[in-house]
Design an enzyme around this catalytic site. Structure first.
Site, PDB file in Angstrom:
ATOM      1  N   ALA A 189      -0.081  -0.212   4.823  1.00  0.00           N
ATOM      2  CA  ALA A 189       0.735  -1.089   5.386  1.00  0.00           C
ATOM      3  C   ALA A 189       1.663  -1.089   4.399  1.00  0.00           C
ATOM      4  O   ALA A 189       3.382  -1.742   4.851  1.00  0.00           O
ATOM      5  CB  ALA A 189      -0.108  -2.595   5.062  1.00  0.00           C
ATOM      6  N   ASP A 190       2.045  -1.010   2.732  1.00  0.00           N
ATOM      7  CA  ASP A 190       2.617  -1.339   2.292  1.00  0.00           C
ATOM      8  C   ASP A 190       3.835   0.077   2.166  1.00  0.00           C
ATOM      9  O   ASP A 190       5.247  -0.466   2.469  1.00  0.00           O
ATOM     10  CB  ASP A 190       2.544  -0.899   1.241  1.00  0.00           C
ATOM     11  CG  ASP A 190       1.336  -2.383   0.498  1.00  0.00           C
ATOM     12  OD1 ASP A 190       2.079  -3.250  -0.054  1.00  0.00           O
ATOM     13  OD2 ASP A 190       0.273  -2.811   0.739  1.00  0.00           O
ATOM     14  N   MET A 191       3.952   0.510   3.160  1.00  0.00           N
ATOM     15  CA  MET A 191       4.376   2.544   2.763  1.00  0.00           C
ATOM     16  C   MET A 191       4.850   1.936   4.582  1.00  0.00           C
ATOM     17  O   MET A 191       6.536   2.463   4.015  1.00  0.00           O
ATOM     18  CB  MET A 191       3.449   3.791   2.849  1.00  0.00           C
ATOM     19  CG  MET A 191       2.508   3.844   0.986  1.00  0.00           C
ATOM     20  SD  MET A 191       3.829   3.931   0.078  1.00  0.00           S
ATOM     21  CE  MET A 191       4.267   5.696  -1.078  1.00  0.00           C
TER      22      MET A 191
END
Length: 422
Positions: A189-191
């Site tokens: 999700a972060d990337m």
């Protein structure tokens, strides 16, 4: 062996030379990155790959938590920060101190982009709201990333990638039938959100002029980019009323598609939903009659649960009679869309990765150790994006940045350090 502060100063100075950014699309742009962990910092790293000068701002007493993710004890190398902190010049500023805020706002005046990911409302409490920043620098593009976005009932809740993956619907679908929901083994999700933020900032930059006009706030949540990837599933649910369920390594909308084991215990990923690869596969399996069977005639026929189960059994039985090498050679020759499932060791030894330049070796300026890491994952012409150096030690650019950009001398910087401002 760790380098001296003077050696680090020399390195940082060399990396601020305009020649380092020559020919890159964001040359001349400056990014302040006050975000932490992965999503915001990854967006800033992508902007740095494209030639922006990125200044990483951390708390003097509490460095970015990403620095503690799996530190290599023998060398002190911070593997995750080495990648996400690449091409950044780290300084430390205590934004809770009045003097620290003054220093920060002086840097803001000289920036084109600010990346931040503090909880909604925290910047305002610190006295550096978005409105204040845009008043100081009307051309500032503020990239705001948060768990749930800047509006809505959950806006003020803390966000984290694992929670966003769950909230997006990804974790629910990412599992096997009758098994437990499965979170990804990477900061997915972060990337993903970081890529979207960098893209959106890139769209905003052409309309902005530092200190003059065009400043704006880009609002990206951690969960929406992943939710967007589920677009077809969401539309299907709304049209049919059927809640999509975990389906393992298959794809609900395409068949055959699965991971299969070979005779020698290796694994192959196969996706033959397009008609030509499917027909080629059936022929190679000596199952040409399947092509004309009503159950397997089109992809929409093949995706029916009972039909895909039969295909999985047929393909798996056939592949257990072949080694990975035999199967891959056949697939490549016949244009069948299948390939190896790679480990990190496989990737390190792979000729295509090497020739394509998918990874790059860069020297860690702090230790002199060569680090092999993923290269920039896109190309724009010749040498216009690059990993110049990996993540640098906490506050290692203080002296150079504070002297060059804020006009402070060594004694002033020393005093600020003693006061825990930097």
């Amino acid at each position: 062996m760790s380098k001296s502060q003077q050696e680090m100063n020399d390195f940082v100075t060399s990396q601020r030379n305009t020649e380092c950014f020559k020919g890159q699309p964001l040359a001349g742009k400056r990014v302040l990155d006050i975000s932490t962990v992965v999503a915001g910092p990854y967006a800033a790293a992508l902007l740095g790959d494209a030639g922006a000068e990125v200044i990483k701002i951390e708390n003097p007493a509490v460095p970015d938590a990403l620095r503690t993710w799996g530190t290599i004890s023998e060398t002190g190398i911070e593997p995750y920060y080495a990648v996400v902190g690449r091409n950044k010049l780290p300084v430390s500023i205590n934004l809770k101190s009045e003097k620290g805020k003054e220093l920060f706002l002086e840097l803001v005046k000289q920036a084109d982009v600010l990346i931040e990911n503090v909880r909604v409302g925290v910047m305002t409490k610190l006295g550096i709201s978005h409105a204040t920043l845009l008043e100081i620098n009307p051309g500032l593009v503020i990239g705001k990333i948060s768990g749930y976005g800047m509006n809505g009932p959950h806006a003020r809740q803390p966000g984290f990638g694992t929670l966003a993956e769950a909230y997006s619907g990804y974790t629910y679908l990412n599992g096997h039938p009758n098994g437990s929901p499965t979170s990804p083994p990477i900061a997915l999700a972060d990337m993903t959100a970081g890529v979207h933020l960098a893209y959106a900032v890139g769209l905003a930059l052409p309309q902005a002029e530092r200190g003059v006009k065009g400043g704006t706030v880009v609002d990206v949540s951690l969960y929406e980019p992943l939710f967007g990837y589920h677009g077809g599933e969401f539309v299907s649910y709304h049209q049919t009323g059927e809640v999509p369920q975990p389906i393992g390594n298959e794809l609900r909308a395409a068949a055959p598609r699965n991971n299969f084991k070979t005779k020698d215990g290796k694994w192959i990923a196969l996706s033959c939903s397009s008609q030509k690869p499917w027909e080629a596969l059936a022929i190679q399996m000596d199952q040409e009659h399947l092509i004309q069977e009503p159950r397997f005639l089109t992809n929409n026929d093949r995706i029916k649960p009972e039909n895909r189960m039969i295909l999985n059994e047929i393909i798996q039985g056939w592949l257990l009679g072949k080694t990975e090498e035999e199967a891959l050679e056949l697939f490549r020759r016949e244009g069948i869309t299948a390939g190896p499932i790679m480990s990190m060791q496989d990737i390190d030894e792979d000729e295509h990765y090497k020739e394509r330049g998918s990874f790059v070796s860069v020297e860690d300026p702090a230790t002199g150790i060569d680090l092999k890491m993923p290269n920039v994952s896109f190309r724009i012409g010749e040498d216009t994006t690059k990993v110049r150096f990996p993540g640098l030690p906490h506050s290692s650019a203080n002296e150079v940045i504070f002297k060059d950009m804020l006009g402070l001398d060594c004694e002033e910087i020393k005093e600020l350090h003693e006061l825990k401002v930097v």
